[in-house]
Design an enzyme around this catalytic site. Structure first.
Site, PDB file in Angstrom:
ATOM      1  N   LEU A 189      -5.042   2.203   7.424  1.00 23.89           N
ATOM      2  CA  LEU A 189      -5.924   1.712   8.489  1.00 23.89           C
ATOM      3  C   LEU A 189      -5.878   2.602   9.741  1.00 23.89           C
ATOM      4  O   LEU A 189      -4.799   2.889  10.268  1.00 23.89           O
ATOM      5  CB  LEU A 189      -5.515   0.278   8.869  1.00 23.89           C
ATOM      6  CG  LEU A 189      -6.390  -0.419   9.902  1.00 23.89           C
ATOM      7  CD1 LEU A 189      -7.785  -0.678   9.345  1.00 23.89           C
ATOM      8  CD2 LEU A 189      -5.744  -1.715  10.367  1.00 23.89           C
ATOM      9  N   ASP A 190      -7.031   3.018  10.202  1.00 25.90           N
ATOM     10  CA  ASP A 190      -7.191   3.792  11.436  1.00 25.90           C
ATOM     11  C   ASP A 190      -6.357   5.078  11.443  1.00 25.90           C
ATOM     12  O   ASP A 190      -5.929   5.543  12.507  1.00 25.90           O
ATOM     13  CB  ASP A 190      -6.818   2.950  12.681  1.00 25.90           C
ATOM     14  CG  ASP A 190      -7.704   1.722  12.832  1.00 25.90           C
ATOM     15  OD1 ASP A 190      -8.860   1.756  12.375  1.00 25.90           O
ATOM     16  OD2 ASP A 190      -7.230   0.732  13.424  1.00 25.90           O
ATOM     17  N   ASN A 231     -15.540   5.917  10.362  1.00 30.17           N
ATOM     18  CA  ASN A 231     -15.346   4.736  11.217  1.00 30.17           C
ATOM     19  C   ASN A 231     -15.312   5.195  12.667  1.00 30.17           C
ATOM     20  O   ASN A 231     -14.994   6.350  12.952  1.00 30.17           O
ATOM     21  CB  ASN A 231     -14.023   4.048  10.870  1.00 30.17           C
ATOM     22  CG  ASN A 231     -13.806   2.776  11.671  1.00 30.17           C
ATOM     23  OD1 ASN A 231     -14.746   1.998  11.881  1.00 30.17           O
ATOM     24  ND2 ASN A 231     -12.594   2.562  12.153  1.00 30.17           N
ATOM     25  N   LEU A 233     -10.783  -2.174   4.036  1.00 35.60           N
ATOM     26  CA  LEU A 233     -11.245  -1.916   2.672  1.00 35.60           C
ATOM     27  C   LEU A 233     -10.060  -1.463   1.809  1.00 35.60           C
ATOM     28  O   LEU A 233      -9.140  -0.791   2.303  1.00 35.60           O
ATOM     29  CB  LEU A 233     -12.332  -0.840   2.697  1.00 35.60           C
ATOM     30  CG  LEU A 233     -13.624  -1.295   3.404  1.00 35.60           C
ATOM     31  CD1 LEU A 233     -14.518  -0.101   3.731  1.00 35.60           C
ATOM     32  CD2 LEU A 233     -14.384  -2.321   2.571  1.00 35.60           C
TER      33      LEU A 233
END
Ligand code: GRF
Length: 216
Positions: A147-148, A110, A96
């Site tokens: 991300l992550d 997440n 996203l």
């Protein structure tokens, strides 16, 4: 004393949806004080959509037709109709944008199949086996633009067994995901877990390190 209203939760999926199902079942059984307002898939034919429907949950599919900003506008419009207090990515295979993440910062979660910060990205089980790691696991984290990389709240630690295939290891980790994702969101629903000063707080204190749960 007034009881809190159940948290309105939206869940985004791309495929099988077993984590979505674990969250929905935890809501239904009352172990997670939330209600799944909507399950949204980013591709048609996602198996998890049928599962959600069978559980009586409203569903939507917002297909990514190649233009990320158009996709995110459509996704935001569907989400807005359900006014979720938290959004859970559950096997949602899209990155996203920073702008989208900012709109949900502090209530966007997440689950990632590794012991973050190790093994960000895809194909974690195979990479863990190739590296000869003795332990693997999963992480529930707040989503941030990178991300992550958002603050990790809760991790499962799962042994890697001699002779494990990636599929066997993935199945062991997945079973632990179905426990820790409802648990962490339950903390959020109960007001124990919060986003404050750019980080995760649990029970009124900054979470210096993730809570870790061992699995057999
Ligand atoms: C899970 O392993 C999750 O950690 C990862 O993708 C997988 C999704 O599985 N992000 P499911 O769709 O929840 O069954």
């Amino acid at each position: 004393m007034s009881a809190r209203a159940p948290l309105r939760l939206a869940i985004l999926i791309s495929g099988r949806g077993s984590n979505m199902e674990a969250l929905a079942r935890a809501c239904a059984s009352g172990t997670l004080a939330a209600r799944v307002a909507v399950v949204i898939a980013d591709r048609s034919g996602a198996a998890g959509i049928d599962t959600a429907r069978a559980l009586g949950i409203e569903t939507a599919t917002v297909v990514h037709a190649g233009d990320r900003s158009a996709f995110e506008r459509a996704l935001a419009a569907v989400l807005a109709r359900h006014a979720p207090q938290a959004v859970a990515l559950a096997g949602f295979m899209r990155v996203l944008s920073a702008q989208f993440v900012a709109a949900y910062l502090g209530r966007l979660f997440n689950i990632h199949p590794s012991l973050l910060p190790r093994y960000r990205g895809l194909d974690t089980h195979r990479r863990v086996l190739a590296a000869g790691e003795p332990v693997h696991g999963a992480s529930v984290h707040f989503v941030t633009a990178e991300l992550d990389a958002g603050p990790v709240v809760l991790q499962s630690r799962v042994p890697v067994r001699p002779g494990d295939s990636a599929a066997a290891l993935a199945a062991r980790v997945l079973a632990s995901e179905h426990v820790i994702y409802p648990r962490a969101l339950g903390w959020f629903a109960a007001g124990r877990l919060a986003w404050q000063d750019g980080g995760a707080w649990l029970d009124g204190r900054p979470l210096a390190a993730p809570v870790v749960e061992e699995f057999p």
